[in-house]
Design an enzyme around this catalytic site. Structure first.
Site, PDB file in Angstrom:
ATOM      1  N   ASP A 235     -37.962 -13.513  18.140  1.00 32.09           N
ATOM      2  CA  ASP A 235     -38.016 -14.428  19.281  1.00 32.09           C
ATOM      3  C   ASP A 235     -37.156 -15.674  19.091  1.00 32.09           C
ATOM      4  OD1 ASP A 235     -39.705 -12.691  20.552  1.00 32.09           O
ATOM      5  OD2 ASP A 235     -41.521 -13.887  20.306  1.00 32.09           O
TER       6      ASP A 235
ATOM      7  N   ARG B 199     -46.292  -7.545  29.569  1.00 35.73           N
ATOM      8  CA  ARG B 199     -46.779  -6.516  28.647  1.00 35.73           C
ATOM      9  C   ARG B 199     -48.035  -6.936  27.906  1.00 35.73           C
ATOM     10  NH1 ARG B 199     -44.477  -2.551  26.267  1.00 35.73           N
ATOM     11  NH2 ARG B 199     -45.508  -3.304  24.400  1.00 35.73           N
TER      12      ARG B 199
ATOM     13  N   ARG C  55     -40.495  -0.401  23.972  1.00 36.22           N
ATOM     14  CA  ARG C  55     -41.756  -1.038  23.575  1.00 36.22           C
ATOM     15  C   ARG C  55     -43.000  -0.220  23.915  1.00 36.22           C
ATOM     16  NH1 ARG C  55     -41.383  -7.408  24.950  1.00 36.22           N
ATOM     17  NH2 ARG C  55     -42.976  -7.585  23.372  1.00 36.22           N
ATOM     18  N   PRO C  56     -43.204   0.901  23.237  1.00 39.34           N
ATOM     19  CA  PRO C  56     -44.400   1.710  23.510  1.00 39.34           C
ATOM     20  C   PRO C  56     -45.680   1.034  23.001  1.00 39.34           C
ATOM     21  CG  PRO C  56     -43.189   2.613  21.654  1.00 39.34           C
ATOM     22  CD  PRO C  56     -42.386   1.455  22.164  1.00 39.34           C
ATOM     23  N   VAL C  57     -46.848   1.605  23.394  1.00 37.25           N
ATOM     24  CA  VAL C  57     -48.134   1.096  22.893  1.00 37.25           C
ATOM     25  C   VAL C  57     -48.877   2.193  22.117  1.00 37.25           C
ATOM     26  CG1 VAL C  57     -48.458  -0.763  24.568  1.00 37.25           C
ATOM     27  CG2 VAL C  57     -49.247   1.540  25.137  1.00 37.25           C
ATOM     28  N   ASP C  58     -48.118   3.192  21.643  1.00 37.57           N
ATOM     29  CA  ASP C  58     -48.760   4.322  20.957  1.00 37.57           C
ATOM     30  C   ASP C  58     -49.599   3.881  19.752  1.00 37.57           C
ATOM     31  OD1 ASP C  58     -46.165   3.590  19.969  1.00 37.57           O
ATOM     32  OD2 ASP C  58     -46.172   5.358  18.678  1.00 37.57           O
ATOM     33  N   LEU C  59     -49.140   2.839  19.037  1.00 39.27           N
ATOM     34  CA  LEU C  59     -49.870   2.418  17.828  1.00 39.27           C
ATOM     35  C   LEU C  59     -51.190   1.738  18.196  1.00 39.27           C
ATOM     36  CD1 LEU C  59     -46.807   1.094  15.780  1.00 39.27           C
ATOM     37  CD2 LEU C  59     -47.904   3.349  15.654  1.00 39.27           C
TER      38      LEU C  59
ATOM     39  N   ARG D 229     -41.774 -18.531  32.125  1.00 36.66           N
ATOM     40  CA  ARG D 229     -42.821 -17.721  31.486  1.00 36.66           C
ATOM     41  C   ARG D 229     -43.214 -18.308  30.138  1.00 36.66           C
ATOM     42  NH1 ARG D 229     -41.434 -11.740  30.701  1.00 36.66           N
ATOM     43  NH2 ARG D 229     -43.416 -12.036  29.661  1.00 36.66           N
TER      44      ARG D 229
ATOM     45  N   LYS E 161     -47.753 -19.850  23.311  1.00 39.95           N
ATOM     46  CA  LYS E 161     -47.943 -18.854  24.381  1.00 39.95           C
ATOM     47  C   LYS E 161     -48.514 -17.564  23.822  1.00 39.95           C
ATOM     48  CE  LYS E 161     -44.351 -16.294  25.775  1.00 39.95           C
ATOM     49  NZ  LYS E 161     -44.584 -14.835  25.760  1.00 39.95           N
ATOM     50  N   ASN E 162     -47.893 -17.052  22.757  1.00 42.37           N
ATOM     51  CA  ASN E 162     -48.305 -15.736  22.267  1.00 42.37           C
ATOM     52  C   ASN E 162     -49.688 -15.756  21.621  1.00 42.37           C
ATOM     53  OD1 ASN E 162     -46.006 -14.625  23.249  1.00 42.37           O
ATOM     54  ND2 ASN E 162     -44.991 -14.322  21.260  1.00 42.37           N
TER      55      ASN E 162
ATOM     56  N   ILE F 103     -36.095  -5.555  15.193  1.00 42.71           N
ATOM     57  CA  ILE F 103     -37.403  -5.336  15.840  1.00 42.71           C
ATOM     58  C   ILE F 103     -37.251  -4.642  17.194  1.00 42.71           C
ATOM     59  CG2 ILE F 103     -39.573  -6.419  16.585  1.00 42.71           C
ATOM     60  CD1 ILE F 103     -39.099  -6.948  13.646  1.00 42.71           C
TER      61      ILE F 103
ATOM     62  N   CYS G 194     -39.192  -2.557  29.329  1.00 41.39           N
ATOM     63  CA  CYS G 194     -38.923  -3.950  29.656  1.00 41.39           C
ATOM     64  C   CYS G 194     -37.493  -4.239  29.235  1.00 41.39           C
ATOM     65  CB  CYS G 194     -39.893  -4.878  28.952  1.00 41.39           C
ATOM     66  SG  CYS G 194     -39.635  -4.979  27.194  1.00 41.39           S
TER      67      CYS G 194
END
Ligand code: UD1
Length: 432
Positions: free
Chosen positions: A315, A101, A130-134, A407, A22-23, A337, A125
């Site tokens: 996971d 996400r 879980r930011p996306v700053d990076l 999912r 999936k990922n 994590i 979530c």
């Protein structure tokens, strides 16, 4: 809303086919935005998250054709042809991004191809902030201007992006994937240091190479990308899902069964294999994959800490915890994590598990028997851990909110029932 009903206690025996990851698929699909030619992805799993990504890409103007059938018994999966002949819309709306996400992975390719992208901020979530700053800092280093307004990220580039030396201060899978895709079409060389080494990142890099990208260091912590002016179409087969594999390996172990996982690859999941062997589970390579045998001895508790690849994957933490609730002795599972990834603990405790959480660590004391209960899933991996516990528990377990499971697991109940599990899906409204 569907529910799953399990009557536990049957050791699983037989074969389970493993599908495409999936990922990996969620990163490979947006890569189609980098070219006007067709990207054909085979071994694609049939999952709700894949449909969500397909819907997102469709509204960017991608046309799609689905071929093939992933009949049970064959791990071959579907083939999806994606063609972004023209990108007609560079906005990824809130309604789709909030559902998943991984939608943020259209940001790098849209920006690189169109010089502009507007992507809703994913928000929080269940498993943390879980930011996306990076992701954004990496794209800024490549010359993009980023603006955050009204819940949206607006990224713009004048002409092509520039190559840059990006050093991620923390390992990020999605951040590495966004930067990698953007860098393939940037002008000059990009170096991504402290890159994520997850097999799904390597799979994306290999697919980009078949599309004409120039990437060195695939599978290592330093990726070197020489930008090219254009990429072309390709056919690429998605890597097997190591998390689905690990989840079914634990299904075999927790029921003290003997199951072959067809299409699985040991080399993608050494940390999980080592942990299972430490617990006393036999892992035997076969021609098609490997066999998981736990019908002889007892399962012994062991300690793990989640880490970026090649460490033990976050996971797989919830699934291992389910197994540890039935092991002899104590075990300690430390999550490094995500900050809020023990939501399965109270649900497992409703089934008789003995677990104490101290900060980022959970101490599990094995019990002789779990007992079935009504439980509720809060995220994808938490829900599969409840299925696993239900397979081992005496009596009936009903799992509510099965949409989380759909999912990430294709026909979970069919695959488990084929090995003797007493499991069924109850369609319709759940009494939540
Ligand atoms: C991916 C996987 C997810 C897995 C996770 C870690 C997909 C679709 N999802 O998620 O299943 O659990 O890797 O293996 O592939 N972070 C920041 N800023 C950022 C990005 C990340 O602070 O800009 C933090 C996150 O909050 C988290 C850590 O970095 O604490 C790792 O996150 P990341 O590797 O980015 O996870 P995802 O790519 O979202």
């Amino acid at each position: 809303m569907d529910r799953i009903r399990i009557v536990g206690g049957t050791p699983l025996r037989g074969m389970i086919p493993i599908g495409g990851a999936k990922n990996a698929a969620l990163a490979l699909m947006p890569a189609c935005l980098l070219t006007d030619e067709t990207l054909a992805l085979s071994n694609l799993p049939h999952l709700v998250d894949i449909t969500t990504m397909a819907n997102l890409l469709a509204q960017h103007g991608v046309t799609m054709a689905l071929n093939g059938d992933s009949a049970l018994g064959s791990p071959s999966g579907h083939t999806l042809e994606l063609t972004a002949a023209e990108v007609t819309n560079t906005t990824a709306p809130y309604d789709l991004v909030r559902r998943m996400r991984a939608s943020v992975l259209v940001l790098g390719p849209l920006l690189a191809r169109c010089g502009r992208a507007r992507v809703s901020l994913p928000g929080g979530c269940a498993i943390g902030t879980r930011p996306v700053d990076l992701h954004l800092k990496a794209l800024e280093q490549m010359g993009a201007t980023i603006d955050l307004q009204e819940g949206y990220i607006t990224a713009e580039a004048k002409g092509r992006l520039n190559g840059a030396h990006i050093i991620f201060p923390q390992i990020t899978v999605g951040g590495t994937e966004n930067a990698l895709m953007a860098a393939t079409l940037a002008e000059g060389e990009t170096i991504i240091a402290n890159a994520a080494r997850e097999p799904e990142v390597a799979d994306l890099a290999r697919c980009l190479v078949t599309m004409g990208a120039r990437i060195d260091g695939i599978g290592t912590g330093t990726l070197r990308i020489q930008g090219v002016e254009r990429l072309h179409g390709a056919h690429y087969s998605v890597v097997p899902d190591r998390i689905e594999t690990g989840s079914y390996a634990i299904a075999a172990a927790i029921t003290r069964g003997d199951v072959e996982l067809a299409g699985a690859r040991i080399d993608l999941m050494e940390a999980v294999i080592k942990t299972l062997r430490d617990c006393g589970v036999e892992i035997i390579p076969t021609e098609r994959g490997f066999r998981v045998k736990a019908d002889a001895g007892e399962i012994v508790g062991t300690d793990i800490m989640t880490e970026p690849y090649p460490g033990f994957p976050t996971d797989m933490q919830a699934q291992l915890m389910a197994l540890m609730t039935t092991a002899s002795g104590a075990s300690m599972l430390t999550e490094t994590i995500f900050e809020n990834r023990f939501m399965h603990v109270p649900e497992l405790m409703r089934m008789g598990a003995k677990i104490n959480v101290h900060g980022a660590s959970a101490i599990v004391r094995g019990v002789p028997n779990l007992s079935g209960a009504q439980v509720m899933a809060t995220d994808l991996r938490a829900s599969v851990s409840l299925v696993l516990a239900g397979l081992a528990a005496s009596g009936e377990t009903i799992i509510n909110r099965v949409y989380h499971l759909d999912r990430g697991y294709e026909r979970v109940e069919e695959k488990l029932a084929a090995c003797g599990a007493c499991i069924e899906r109850i369609k319709g409204e759940a009494a939540e």
